[in-house]
Design an enzyme around this catalytic site. Structure first.
Site, mmCIF file in Angstrom:
data_model
loop_
_atom_site.group_PDB
_atom_site.id
_atom_site.type_symbol
_atom_site.label_atom_id
_atom_site.label_comp_id
_atom_site.label_asym_id
_atom_site.label_seq_id
_atom_site.Cartn_x
_atom_site.Cartn_y
_atom_site.Cartn_z
ATOM 1 N N ASP A 136 0.830 -1.210 0.000
ATOM 2 C CA ASP A 136 0.000 0.000 0.000
ATOM 3 C C ASP A 136 0.859 1.254 0.000
ATOM 4 O O ASP A 136 0.567 2.225 -0.699
ATOM 5 C CB ASP A 136 -0.938 0.017 1.212
ATOM 6 C CG ASP A 136 -2.049 -1.001 1.114
ATOM 7 O OD1 ASP A 136 -2.227 -1.617 0.042
ATOM 8 O OD2 ASP A 136 -2.764 -1.183 2.135
ATOM 9 N N GLU A 151 -1.846 -2.994 -9.187
ATOM 10 C CA GLU A 151 -0.626 -2.188 -9.322
ATOM 11 C C GLU A 151 -0.507 -1.588 -10.724
ATOM 12 O O GLU A 151 0.580 -1.286 -11.192
ATOM 13 C CB GLU A 151 0.612 -3.020 -8.977
ATOM 14 C CG GLU A 151 0.955 -4.108 -9.953
ATOM 15 C CD GLU A 151 0.244 -5.435 -9.696
ATOM 16 O OE1 GLU A 151 0.590 -6.396 -10.383
ATOM 17 O OE2 GLU A 151 -0.656 -5.510 -8.832
#
Length: 174
Positions: free
Chosen positions: A56, A82
């Site tokens: 994160d 991502e």
């Protein structure tokens, strides 16, 4: 509602709603939209070694780098996981590739260094309307170019090409 909670970037809902207006504006004005699709290289290793909190943090740092590189008025979208999408308004192939290289260089030179992990990205570059009649079509072409970047060794930007009037990826595999 149109913002990704983790990164503060625009989200897919925004893209779904804005794409028709952005492409119509581009066609009316005769301008291009540079489309960059980037995927973080070996991101699974970040989560595996540092946990999801580290992952994160990497995503937040990448979002910060992207915002710092693109112009005000351009759009950065968390595309999923991502993957990130950058829409560069009034940008042709050369300008889009230049921005992709700036992003790639900023990431690979440690601008998104988190917990000692250097982040790199594979970036596909395409242009609306040159590579498709809809933004979705152009994103698919950018996606092919992004996979070419991964196949060529990662940490690079690869432009899409036009071959025989059809958009294709640079390395020529269909």
């Amino acid at each position: 509602m149109h913002t990704d909670a983790l990164t503060g970037l625009r989200n897919m809902r925004w893209l779904d709603e804005a794409a028709p207006q952005e492409t119509a504006r581009s066609l009316r004005s005769g301008s291009n939209i540079g489309v960059l699709l980037l995927d973080l290289d070996h991101f699974k290793l970040v989560n595996d070694s540092g946990g999801h909190a580290a992952g994160d943090q990497v995503l937040r740092e990448v979002a910060r780098v992207l915002r710092s590189v693109v112009r005000t008025g351009d759009d950065v979208v968390r595309f999923g996981g991502e993957e990130f999408l950058v829409l560069l308004h009034e940008s042709g192939p050369e300008g889009a590739l230049r921005v992709a290289e700036e992003i790639r260089a900023a990431l690979s030179h440690g601008k998104a260094l988190v917990n000692g992990v250097n982040v790199t990205a594979s970036i596909g570059v395409a242009v609306f309307p040159m590579h498709g009649s809809t933004l979705d079509d152009v994103i698919r072409v950018a996606d092919l170019a992004m996979y070419d970047a991964k196949a060529a060794g990662r940490d690079r930007a690869v432009p899409a090409a036009i071959v025989s009037g059809t958009a294709t990826n640079v390395l020529g595999s269909d």
